[in-house]
Design a protein around this motif. Sequence first.
Motif, short mmCIF file in Angstrom:
data_model
loop_
_atom_site.label_atom_id
_atom_site.label_comp_id
_atom_site.label_asym_id
_atom_site.label_seq_id
_atom_site.Cartn_x
_atom_site.Cartn_y
_atom_site.Cartn_z
N LYS A 37 -36.75 -16.62 -25.68
CA LYS A 37 -36.21 -15.26 -25.80
C LYS A 37 -34.73 -15.21 -25.45
O LYS A 37 -33.99 -14.40 -26.00
N MET A 38 -34.31 -16.05 -24.54
CA MET A 38 -32.89 -16.06 -24.17
C MET A 38 -32.04 -16.75 -25.22
O MET A 38 -30.96 -16.28 -25.55
N LEU A 39 -32.51 -17.85 -25.76
CA LEU A 39 -31.69 -18.68 -26.64
C LEU A 39 -31.89 -18.39 -28.12
O LEU A 39 -31.04 -18.76 -28.94
N ALA A 40 -33.02 -17.78 -28.46
CA ALA A 40 -33.35 -17.50 -29.86
C ALA A 40 -33.26 -18.77 -30.71
O ALA A 40 -32.78 -18.74 -31.83
N ASN A 41 -33.72 -19.87 -30.14
CA ASN A 41 -33.71 -21.15 -30.84
C ASN A 41 -34.82 -22.01 -30.24
O ASN A 41 -34.75 -22.37 -29.05
N GLU A 42 -35.81 -22.33 -31.03
CA GLU A 42 -36.99 -23.04 -30.52
C GLU A 42 -36.66 -24.42 -29.97
O GLU A 42 -37.15 -24.80 -28.90
N GLU A 43 -35.85 -25.19 -30.67
CA GLU A 43 -35.51 -26.54 -30.21
C GLU A 43 -34.69 -26.50 -28.92
O GLU A 43 -34.93 -27.28 -28.00
N GLU A 44 -33.74 -25.58 -28.86
CA GLU A 44 -32.94 -25.42 -27.64
C GLU A 44 -33.84 -25.02 -26.47
O GLU A 44 -33.68 -25.49 -25.35
N ALA A 45 -34.79 -24.13 -26.73
CA ALA A 45 -35.71 -23.68 -25.69
C ALA A 45 -36.56 -24.85 -25.17
O ALA A 45 -36.75 -24.99 -23.95
N LYS A 46 -37.04 -25.68 -26.08
CA LYS A 46 -37.82 -26.86 -25.66
C LYS A 46 -36.96 -27.78 -24.79
O LYS A 46 -37.44 -28.30 -23.77
N ASP A 47 -35.71 -27.98 -25.18
CA ASP A 47 -34.80 -28.84 -24.41
C ASP A 47 -34.57 -28.26 -23.01
O ASP A 47 -34.57 -29.00 -22.02
N VAL A 48 -34.38 -26.95 -22.93
CA VAL A 48 -34.15 -26.31 -21.64
C VAL A 48 -35.37 -26.46 -20.73
O VAL A 48 -35.23 -26.76 -19.54
N VAL A 49 -36.54 -26.27 -21.29
CA VAL A 49 -37.76 -26.39 -20.48
C VAL A 49 -37.91 -27.81 -19.95
O VAL A 49 -38.22 -28.02 -18.77
N LEU A 80 -29.97 -22.51 -16.78
CA LEU A 80 -29.78 -23.47 -17.88
C LEU A 80 -29.53 -22.74 -19.20
O LEU A 80 -28.67 -23.15 -19.99
N CYS A 81 -30.26 -21.66 -19.42
CA CYS A 81 -30.05 -20.87 -20.64
C CYS A 81 -28.66 -20.25 -20.66
O CYS A 81 -27.98 -20.28 -21.70
N LEU A 82 -28.24 -19.68 -19.54
CA LEU A 82 -26.91 -19.08 -19.48
C LEU A 82 -25.83 -20.12 -19.75
O LEU A 82 -24.86 -19.84 -20.47
N ASN A 83 -26.00 -21.31 -19.20
CA ASN A 83 -25.02 -22.38 -19.45
C ASN A 83 -24.96 -22.73 -20.93
O ASN A 83 -23.88 -22.92 -21.49
N ARG A 84 -26.12 -22.80 -21.57
CA ARG A 84 -26.14 -23.11 -23.00
C ARG A 84 -25.54 -21.98 -23.82
O ARG A 84 -24.85 -22.23 -24.80
N ARG A 87 -21.79 -22.17 -23.72
CA ARG A 87 -21.24 -23.27 -24.53
C ARG A 87 -21.43 -23.04 -26.03
O ARG A 87 -20.66 -23.54 -26.83
N ALA A 88 -22.48 -22.32 -26.37
CA ALA A 88 -22.83 -22.15 -27.80
C ALA A 88 -21.98 -21.07 -28.45
O ALA A 88 -21.40 -20.22 -27.79
N GLN A 89 -21.95 -21.14 -29.75
CA GLN A 89 -21.31 -20.08 -30.50
C GLN A 89 -22.22 -18.86 -30.46
O GLN A 89 -23.44 -18.98 -30.27
N ILE A 90 -21.63 -17.70 -30.65
CA ILE A 90 -22.41 -16.47 -30.67
C ILE A 90 -23.37 -16.52 -31.86
O ILE A 90 -22.99 -16.81 -32.98
N ILE A 91 -24.63 -16.22 -31.58
CA ILE A 91 -25.64 -16.22 -32.63
C ILE A 91 -25.72 -14.80 -33.19
O ILE A 91 -25.96 -13.85 -32.44
N ARG A 92 -25.50 -14.66 -34.45
CA ARG A 92 -25.55 -13.36 -35.10
C ARG A 92 -26.85 -13.21 -35.87
O ARG A 92 -27.40 -14.17 -36.38
#
Length: 183
Positions: A37-49, A80-84, A87-92
């Motif tokens: 829910k924070m990252l709106a990206n499944e792969e990124e979420a798996k990496d964070v977990v 970890l999500c906030l750090n990502r 660093r990440a570009q804004i997701i529109r």
Amino acid sequence: MTNEESQILSRCKDGDKTAFRWVVETYQRRAFSLALKMLANEEEAKDVVQEAFIRVWQEFDGYDVQRPFSTWLYTIVSRLCLNRLKRAQIIRSSPLDEQALHRYATDADSHRTLENREWISIVRLLADGLSTKQRLVFTLSQLEGLPSAEVEQITGLSALQVKSNLYVARQAIRKRLKELGYD
């Protein structure tokens, strides 16, 4: 926290890998839910977990077994999500995200479970324009259903800051929903 859970967490502090496996199996869904829910990206979420549980294992000595484990874990995941996000570009959001929200909003089955990709679309659409703090507070409070006191502990924000960020996030989301035709 149950007595059994407290004992398992104490065993983890002593380096018990079997106990830690139980912790991962018990809490990984909650951690993934927040990260998704924070990252709106499944792969990124798996990496964070994955990274979060590595940190939990490495830093278990710093965990106070008298406090809720979920709060400590959410704190690690949210940072970890906030750090990502920083660093990440804004997701529109995209028109496809609007379609996902429309499908969900018009679905007669109120008990329907959202799939990950649908959550991603809806969160991306609604969180468009929120700051990272607003997104975090909104996600923890509204999407994860945590009480304000726990949100304060996880984020390190004061009660006033949590309320303020939540208020601004809700207003922005209401505005966004009105723009999309939802009153």
